[in-house]
Scaffold this motif. Structure first.
Motif, mmCIF file in Angstrom:
data_model
loop_
_atom_site.group_PDB
_atom_site.id
_atom_site.type_symbol
_atom_site.label_atom_id
_atom_site.label_comp_id
_atom_site.label_asym_id
_atom_site.label_seq_id
_atom_site.Cartn_x
_atom_site.Cartn_y
_atom_site.Cartn_z
ATOM 1 N N LEU A 1 30.333 20.895 34.319
ATOM 2 C CA LEU A 1 31.778 20.615 34.268
ATOM 3 C C LEU A 1 32.224 19.781 35.457
ATOM 4 O O LEU A 1 33.341 19.237 35.464
ATOM 5 C CB LEU A 1 32.575 21.925 34.252
ATOM 6 C CG LEU A 1 32.475 22.784 32.983
ATOM 7 C CD1 LEU A 1 33.044 24.175 33.241
ATOM 8 C CD2 LEU A 1 33.201 22.109 31.827
ATOM 9 N N PHE A 2 31.380 19.715 36.490
ATOM 10 C CA PHE A 2 31.737 18.982 37.710
ATOM 11 C C PHE A 2 30.635 17.970 38.026
ATOM 12 O O PHE A 2 29.850 18.169 38.957
ATOM 13 C CB PHE A 2 31.928 19.966 38.877
ATOM 14 C CG PHE A 2 33.061 20.922 38.670
ATOM 15 C CD1 PHE A 2 34.355 20.585 39.033
ATOM 16 C CD2 PHE A 2 32.836 22.172 38.101
ATOM 17 C CE1 PHE A 2 35.406 21.467 38.821
ATOM 18 C CE2 PHE A 2 33.885 23.055 37.886
ATOM 19 C CZ PHE A 2 35.172 22.701 38.252
ATOM 20 N N HIS B 1 39.280 18.961 45.135
ATOM 21 C CA HIS B 1 39.349 20.065 44.174
ATOM 22 C C HIS B 1 39.305 21.411 44.892
ATOM 23 O O HIS B 1 40.090 22.309 44.592
ATOM 24 C CB HIS B 1 38.201 19.955 43.173
ATOM 25 C CG HIS B 1 38.284 20.987 42.091
ATOM 26 N ND1 HIS B 1 39.070 20.817 40.974
ATOM 27 C CD2 HIS B 1 37.714 22.207 41.972
ATOM 28 C CE1 HIS B 1 38.979 21.887 40.215
ATOM 29 N NE2 HIS B 1 38.159 22.749 40.795
ATOM 30 N N HIS C 1 42.663 22.039 46.561
ATOM 31 C CA HIS C 1 43.743 22.341 45.619
ATOM 32 C C HIS C 1 43.611 23.745 45.045
ATOM 33 O O HIS C 1 44.603 24.470 44.926
ATOM 34 C CB HIS C 1 43.738 21.322 44.477
ATOM 35 C CG HIS C 1 44.048 19.930 44.921
ATOM 36 N ND1 HIS C 1 43.966 18.848 44.084
ATOM 37 C CD2 HIS C 1 44.443 19.441 46.133
ATOM 38 C CE1 HIS C 1 44.297 17.750 44.752
ATOM 39 N NE2 HIS C 1 44.584 18.090 45.989
ATOM 40 N N HIS D 1 43.014 22.026 32.621
ATOM 41 C CA HIS D 1 42.194 22.863 31.733
ATOM 42 C C HIS D 1 42.257 22.446 30.261
ATOM 43 O O HIS D 1 41.367 22.784 29.488
ATOM 44 C CB HIS D 1 42.622 24.339 31.863
ATOM 45 C CG HIS D 1 42.268 24.921 33.189
ATOM 46 N ND1 HIS D 1 43.180 25.451 34.059
ATOM 47 C CD2 HIS D 1 41.078 25.032 33.818
ATOM 48 C CE1 HIS D 1 42.583 25.861 35.150
ATOM 49 N NE2 HIS D 1 41.305 25.615 35.044
ATOM 50 N N LEU E 1 39.264 21.066 27.806
ATOM 51 C CA LEU E 1 37.912 21.219 28.384
ATOM 52 C C LEU E 1 36.975 21.875 27.363
ATOM 53 O O LEU E 1 35.764 21.817 27.511
ATOM 54 C CB LEU E 1 37.952 22.091 29.651
ATOM 55 C CG LEU E 1 38.416 21.478 30.967
ATOM 56 C CD1 LEU E 1 38.380 22.534 32.057
ATOM 57 C CD2 LEU E 1 37.571 20.277 31.355
#
Ligand code: HEM
Length: 153
Positions: free
Chosen positions: A35-36, A44, A47, A76, A79
């Motif tokens: 996902l990253f 990120h 935050h 989100h 996703l």
């Protein structure tokens, strides 16, 4: 009055340790790492730290400076998370709390995993194509629930 969960945990430095420990695990994880792509950026991490601090009773920086609930929601949406990713996310959060040396008393950890369970289930639902999301809401404020620290009267 009991302290806030934010104060009990050790304030912003404690939440930054938590989030770093969590994303260090995420980067090595087979279900969450993809996902990253390229790793979890400093922006990120900063935050998400601000989000967690605000939720647990710290300063409202995410609301005032980073776009609030609507920004979190936008990140989100679509996703298309799957339940195994949600469960892994929740598991790694518990491990990261240990890594980061957060308080391990039952009261704090019960409140902590309560938020993780709640938040990850919302993220899973909101991430689906065509999800009926709550478009506008405040950043949540989490508390001790039914088990604040026992204080003899
Ligand atoms: C308690 C649950 C959760 C919280 C508090 C949370 C918090 C956040 C926040 C605040 C952001 C936006 C960061 C920014 O402002 O730049 C974000 C983005 C993101 N979250 Fe979550 N999240 C949760 C659950 C999940 C779950 C379960 C997953 C995946 C399994 C996930 C994956 C992501 C990804 C991939 C992004 C970045 C998306 C992008 O950059 O477009 N989150 N999260």
């Amino acid at each position: 009055m009991p302290p806030t969960l934010y104060e009990w945990a050790g304030g912003a430095p404690a939440f930054r340790r938590l989030i770093d420990a969590f994303y260090d695990r995420v980067e090595r994880d087979d279900l969450l790492g993809p996902l990253f792509p390229g790793g979890v950026s400093e922006a990120h991490r900063a935050h998400v730290t601000a989000w967690w601090c605000e939720v647990f009773g710290g300063p409202p920086l995410y609301t005032e400076q980073l776009g609030g609930y609507e920004r979190m929601l936008a990140h989100h949406r679509r996703l298309r998370l799957v339940p195994e990713q949600r469960f892994r996310f929740a598991t790694l959060m518990s491990r990261a709390a240990d890594d980061a040396g957060l308080p391990d008393d039952p009261e704090f950890r019960a409140a902590f995993v309560g938020y993780v369970e709640w938040g990850t289930r919302l993220a899973l639902a909101n991430s689906q194509e065509g999800a009926a999301v709550v478009e506008h809401a405040p950043v949540p404020r989490w508390g001790w629930g039914v088990a604040p620290p026992y204080q003899p009267s």
